[in-house]
Design a protein around this motif. Structure first.
Motif: not given
Length: 185
Positions: A113-122, A97-106
């Protein structure tokens, strides 16, 4: 009960000192950035640092259990190892999340939408719950010796997918940026 897979003398003290040093260093870095407190990417980085610190602490406690400094109890064992592996996965997630926010401002326009990337943690959390009853990731045999289960490497894979994806995306972004300052980021 003293662990039968005890580690060499002196190693646990050095390991503990290194882990404490790393946690203190992370705390200093976190507090030095307090002027950026309200910025989303700084809060995300602080979460990443917090989970790294928990990894260091649980790992140090684990080594103390292996050495016999702390008693080897099955419940504490599963809690420590479960917390360690879950925090490793969360650390990877927050780094992504940090990388995506700093590098791509995604996530600037849609931070939800950040919560959808937590699937692997789930998935990691579900595996750790299953592991409590059926040691597929790690366990302890009758002699109190730590054992790895058949899916042991999967827990690392889940965490490192985040880091690999963040690195690949940052390299891709650097290759297409026309702005030289953004390439440095």
């Amino acid at each position: 009960m003293r662990a039968t897979n005890a580690i060499s003398d002196g190693y646990e003290l050095l390991f503990l000192e290194i882990n404490i040093f790393c946690v203190v260093l992370l705390m200093i870095l976190t507090f030095l950035g307090n002027e950026l407190k309200g910025i989303r990417w700084h809060r995300i980085l602080n979460c990443c640092c917090a989970f790294v610190s928990v990894c260091f602490i649980t790992d140090a406690l684990w080594v103390m259990m292996l050495d016999g400094t702390l008693p080897m109890q099955a419940t504490i064992f599963f809690i420590l190892k479960g917390a360690y592996f879950f925090c490793v996965c969360l650390m990877g997630y927050f780094w992504f999340l940090y990388s995506e926010n700093v590098v791509n401002h995604r996530f600037e326009e849609h931070p939800g939408r950040m919560k959808y990337f937590a699937v692997l943690c789930g998935i990691e959390g579900v595996l750790l719950i299953v592991n409590w009853f059926h040691p597929v990731l790690f366990g302890m045999n009758q002699d109190g010796v730590y054992t790895r289960g058949p899916l042991f490497l999967l827990q690392y894979l889940l965490a490192y997918i985040y880091v690999i994806a963040a690195s690949a995306d940052a390299l891709r972004a650097a290759g297409k940026d026309e702005n030289y300052a953004e390439k440095d980021t």
